[in-house]
Design a protein around this motif. Structure first.
Motif, PDB file in Angstrom:
ATOM      1  N   LEU A   9       0.834  -1.211   0.000  1.00 37.91           N
ATOM      2  CA  LEU A   9       0.000   0.000   0.000  1.00 37.91           C
ATOM      3  C   LEU A   9       0.866   1.257   0.000  1.00 37.91           C
ATOM      4  N   ILE A  10       1.972   1.222   0.765  1.00 35.76           N
ATOM      5  CA  ILE A  10       2.892   2.367   0.788  1.00 35.76           C
ATOM      6  C   ILE A  10       3.514   2.578  -0.585  1.00 35.76           C
ATOM      7  N   ILE A  11       3.944   1.480  -1.210  1.00 30.99           N
ATOM      8  CA  ILE A  11       4.540   1.563  -2.554  1.00 30.99           C
ATOM      9  C   ILE A  11       3.527   2.112  -3.545  1.00 30.99           C
ATOM     10  N   ALA A  12       2.279   1.621  -3.470  1.00 27.54           N
ATOM     11  CA  ALA A  12       1.231   2.081  -4.383  1.00 27.54           C
ATOM     12  C   ALA A  12       0.970   3.575  -4.202  1.00 27.54           C
ATOM     13  N   GLY A  13       0.905   4.028  -2.932  1.00 23.76           N
ATOM     14  CA  GLY A  13       0.670   5.450  -2.665  1.00 23.76           C
ATOM     15  C   GLY A  13       1.776   6.328  -3.208  1.00 23.76           C
ATOM     16  N   CYS A  14       3.018   5.897  -3.024  1.00 25.06           N
ATOM     17  CA  CYS A  14       4.164   6.674  -3.525  1.00 25.06           C
ATOM     18  C   CYS A  14       4.176   6.720  -5.059  1.00 25.06           C
ATOM     19  N   LEU A  15       3.863   5.589  -5.692  1.00 28.03           N
ATOM     20  CA  LEU A  15       3.817   5.558  -7.156  1.00 28.03           C
ATOM     21  C   LEU A  15       2.709   6.459  -7.694  1.00 28.03           C
ATOM     22  N   ILE A  16       1.585   6.506  -7.001  1.00 25.75           N
ATOM     23  CA  ILE A  16       0.482   7.382  -7.424  1.00 25.75           C
ATOM     24  C   ILE A  16       0.908   8.847  -7.352  1.00 25.75           C
ATOM     25  N   ILE A  17       1.607   9.228  -6.269  1.00 28.42           N
ATOM     26  CA  ILE A  17       2.103  10.604  -6.140  1.00 28.42           C
ATOM     27  C   ILE A  17       3.085  10.921  -7.264  1.00 28.42           C
ATOM     28  N   LEU A  18       3.993   9.976  -7.544  1.00 27.63           N
ATOM     29  CA  LEU A  18       4.981  10.167  -8.610  1.00 27.63           C
ATOM     30  C   LEU A  18       4.292  10.340  -9.954  1.00 27.63           C
ATOM     31  N   LEU A  19       3.326   9.472 -10.251  1.00 22.83           N
ATOM     32  CA  LEU A  19       2.605   9.572 -11.522  1.00 22.83           C
ATOM     33  C   LEU A  19       1.815  10.879 -11.610  1.00 22.83           C
ATOM     34  N   SER A  20       1.237  11.306 -10.489  1.00 18.10           N
ATOM     35  CA  SER A  20       0.488  12.559 -10.473  1.00 18.10           C
ATOM     36  C   SER A  20       1.393  13.746 -10.795  1.00 18.10           C
ATOM     37  N   PHE A  21       2.606  13.709 -10.269  1.00 16.32           N
ATOM     38  CA  PHE A  21       3.577  14.768 -10.569  1.00 16.32           C
ATOM     39  C   PHE A  21       3.901  14.785 -12.061  1.00 16.32           C
ATOM     40  N   LEU A  22       4.121  13.604 -12.621  1.00 14.78           N
ATOM     41  CA  LEU A  22       4.401  13.515 -14.054  1.00 14.78           C
ATOM     42  C   LEU A  22       3.192  13.956 -14.874  1.00 14.78           C
ATOM     43  N   PHE A  23       1.987  13.614 -14.407  1.00 18.62           N
ATOM     44  CA  PHE A  23       0.772  14.041 -15.093  1.00 18.62           C
ATOM     45  C   PHE A  23       0.657  15.564 -15.102  1.00 18.62           C
ATOM     46  N   SER A  24       1.017  16.202 -13.982  1.00 11.83           N
ATOM     47  CA  SER A  24       0.932  17.666 -13.914  1.00 11.83           C
ATOM     48  C   SER A  24       1.904  18.321 -14.889  1.00 11.83           C
ATOM     49  N   LYS A  25       3.101  17.730 -15.048  1.00 11.52           N
ATOM     50  CA  LYS A  25       4.064  18.256 -16.022  1.00 11.52           C
ATOM     51  C   LYS A  25       3.553  18.050 -17.443  1.00 11.52           C
ATOM     52  N   LEU A  26       2.973  16.879 -17.691  1.00 10.45           N
ATOM     53  CA  LEU A  26       2.413  16.588 -19.003  1.00 10.45           C
ATOM     54  C   LEU A  26       1.223  17.508 -19.300  1.00 10.45           C
ATOM     55  N   ALA A  27       0.420  17.783 -18.276  1.00  6.49           N
ATOM     56  CA  ALA A  27      -0.731  18.676 -18.442  1.00  6.49           C
ATOM     57  C   ALA A  27      -0.278  20.077 -18.821  1.00  6.49           C
ATOM     58  N   TYR A  28       0.825  20.537 -18.226  1.00  4.43           N
ATOM     59  CA  TYR A  28       1.336  21.876 -18.534  1.00  4.43           C
ATOM     60  C   TYR A  28       1.810  21.962 -19.982  1.00  4.43           C
ATOM     61  N   LYS A  29       2.375  20.854 -20.473  1.00  2.38           N
ATOM     62  CA  LYS A  29       2.889  20.844 -21.854  1.00  2.38           C
ATOM     63  C   LYS A  29       1.775  20.686 -22.883  1.00  2.38           C
ATOM     64  N   THR A  30       0.741  19.910 -22.547  1.00  2.00           N
ATOM     65  CA  THR A  30      -0.272  19.533 -23.541  1.00  2.00           C
ATOM     66  C   THR A  30      -1.629  20.194 -23.333  1.00  2.00           C
ATOM     67  N   ASN A  31      -1.845  20.843 -22.164  1.00  2.00           N
ATOM     68  CA  ASN A  31      -3.141  21.420 -21.783  1.00  2.00           C
ATOM     69  C   ASN A  31      -4.214  20.366 -21.515  1.00  2.00           C
ATOM     70  N   ILE A  32      -3.825  19.095 -21.436  1.00  2.00           N
ATOM     71  CA  ILE A  32      -4.767  18.044 -21.050  1.00  2.00           C
ATOM     72  C   ILE A  32      -4.836  18.035 -19.522  1.00  2.00           C
ATOM     73  N   PRO A  33      -6.028  18.227 -18.932  1.00  2.00           N
ATOM     74  CA  PRO A  33      -6.116  18.295 -17.467  1.00  2.00           C
ATOM     75  C   PRO A  33      -5.582  17.031 -16.809  1.00  2.00           C
ATOM     76  N   SER A  34      -4.766  17.212 -15.798  1.00  2.00           N
ATOM     77  CA  SER A  34      -4.211  16.057 -15.087  1.00  2.00           C
ATOM     78  C   SER A  34      -5.309  15.247 -14.402  1.00  2.00           C
ATOM     79  N   VAL A  35      -6.457  15.904 -14.138  1.00  2.00           N
ATOM     80  CA  VAL A  35      -7.587  15.212 -13.511  1.00  2.00           C
ATOM     81  C   VAL A  35      -8.039  14.031 -14.363  1.00  2.00           C
ATOM     82  N   LEU A  36      -8.101  14.221 -15.681  1.00  2.00           N
ATOM     83  CA  LEU A  36      -8.502  13.134 -16.575  1.00  2.00           C
ATOM     84  C   LEU A  36      -7.518  11.976 -16.493  1.00  2.00           C
ATOM     85  N   MET A  37      -6.237  12.297 -16.411  1.00  2.00           N
ATOM     86  CA  MET A  37      -5.219  11.250 -16.304  1.00  2.00           C
ATOM     87  C   MET A  37      -5.344  10.509 -14.969  1.00  2.00           C
ATOM     88  N   LEU A  38      -5.654  11.243 -13.900  1.00  2.00           N
ATOM     89  CA  LEU A  38      -5.810  10.623 -12.585  1.00  2.00           C
ATOM     90  C   LEU A  38      -7.031   9.711 -12.550  1.00  2.00           C
TER      91      LEU A  38
END
Length: 433
Positions: A9-38
């Motif tokens: 569960l700890i590993i899963a939570g950390c990976l979700i945070i990491l992916l969310s950070f990457l999604f936010s960077k991708l959202a800034y580049k593409t204008n695709i809301p990170s919410v959809l990716m989440l």
């Protein structure tokens, strides 16, 4: 039954945070809301759990708690961005009017669509279900408008914040109205009419908000321990929870606190000035900006991932869901176009397309008590509207970015021919003479 250990569960939570950070960077580049990716990540987790034969997990208690904390942090984050300056008065008033009129008219239009499209839905229940669908999502808007011009970005911060707070107040007013018209026969006490209770709770909430803000900010100027920010956030959450139990409008407390922090010069005048230690206050304000931004990011991440893991994705492919959702979308953007044209003139792009529904929509939908709910309302409508409005915002922002990237081409020959000296001769002729 499959049991998950602590470390997975700890590993899963950390990976979700990491992916969310990457999604936010991708959202800034593409204008695709990170919410959809989440949400998409949550759907993948849902199907992954089904592959290991985990079919039923009750996410609602977790979703509700995270949603409430997320709502508090997002409103506080937005309030800390609201600068009440004289030169911004027109922008603030326009944002308030568009948010209020757009919300109210959208609410009645959506309730009419729900009432006439879904059988056995009375008007009050239709209004209750329509309210979450009419509220803009500051959780999606604020992180998505960073590339817009300063005035348009501020407009969306103000508008979405006003929409959040007014929408939540209307939702609980509707709940009180339904409770008033369906009194509990076991209770013989006289219940105050919802209209009076609404104005009383709003007035009391404002008084409590200012008193609590001044008191907390005065005390916390003198606390230098490292844990003071989490202590302050905990006290704000405590005020929100107590205010909710007392049937106040606790989001007003959060909003007022953030606005007072951001605009301390406006609220600390006269004799109050001596209670403001500017250097300590600026440090506190800077740290609050940091902690609210970081906390809102984490809470928003887990909320939308858990929402994606708990939804029934197949529900959006129903013909009835498609029919009602498309009618709702037409009403949302038609009404938004009307009020943007009235209050802002012709410069309404990409503002027209920035009307996503999100965290508050989900939170209020799940806050409808079972005894006042209706099984005829398909939750697929909720999911369809959230996804569709986010995609429309995405394409609107991408289209605007492409237009802004078109270079301005100036014809040098035309410019040269338009250069004249004081005698009316071109500069080219003058040089040849």
């Amino acid at each position: 039954m499959v049991e998950f250990g602590s470390y997975p569960l700890i590993i899963a939570g950390c990976l979700i945070i990491l992916l969310s950070f990457l999604f936010s960077k991708l959202a800034y580049k593409t204008n695709i809301p990170s919410v959809l990716m989440l949400i998409g990540l949550g759907v993948l987790i849902q199907y992954g759990l089904k592959l290991i034969h985990v079919h039923e997990i009750n996410f609602f208690p977790i979703l509700e708690v995270i949603g409430i904390i997320g709502l508090i942090m997002i409103v506080l984050e937005a309030a800390l961005e609201l600068e009440l300056k004289k030169e911004k008065t027109e922008l603030i008033v326009k944002s308030l009017l568009i948010a209020t009129f757009g919300l109210v008219v959208s609410l009645f239009a959506a309730s009419a669509i729900i009432h006439y499209s879904i059988p056995d839905m009375d008007w009050l229940t239709s209004l209750l279900y329509a309210t979450p669908l009419s509220i803009l999502s500051s959780a999606i808007i604020i992180p998505s408008v960073g590339k817009l011009g300063e005035e348009k970005k501020e407009f969306h911060v103000y508008e979405s914040t006003f929409s959040d707070i007014i929408g939540i107040m209307i939702f609980y007013f509707m709940l009180n109205l339904i409770e008033y018209q369906n009194p509990d026969p076991l209770l013989n006490s006289v219940v105050m009419h919802p209209t009076f209770s609404f104005f009383i709770s709003t007035g009391v909430s404002l008084i409590v908000a200012f008193l609590a803000s001044y008191l907390l900010l005065y005390i916390f100027q003198f606390i230098n321990d490292g844990a003071r920010l989490f202590l302050l956030i905990s006290l704000l959450i405590l005020l929100y929870a107590v205010g909710k139990i007392l049937h106040l409008s606790p989001l007003i407390i959060i909003l007022v606190f953030g606005v007072v922090v951001q605009n301390n010069e406006l609220f600390y005048r006269g004799f109050l000035r001596k209670y403001l230690h500017q250097e300590k206050f600026e440090t506190l304000k800077r740290e609050l900006h940091f902690i609210t931004r970081e906390s809102a990011f984490v809470v928003r991440t887990f909320f939308f991932v858990i929402f994606g893991a708990s939804i029934l994705i197949s529900s959006i492919f129903s013909f009835r869901v498609l029919e009602v959702s498309l009618l709702l979308l037409f009403s949302i953007y038609g009404i938004r176009w009307l009020f943007l044209r009235v209050f802002m003139g012709s410069d309404i792009f990409p503002q027209l397309w920035i009307a996503p529904r999100g965290l508050i929509t989900v939170l209020l939908y799940y806050a409808i008590p079972p005894e006042y709910g209706s099984e005829a309302f398909d939750s697929g409508i909720l999911l369809f509207i959230i996804i569709a409005t986010s995609l429309i915002m995405t394409f609107g922002l991408i289209g605007t970015a492409k237009i802004q990237d078109i270079p301005l081409i100036i014809n040098p020959i035309v410019d040269e021919d338009k250069l004249y000296d004081a005698n009316g001769n071109s500069e080219k002729e003058s040089s040849e003479d």
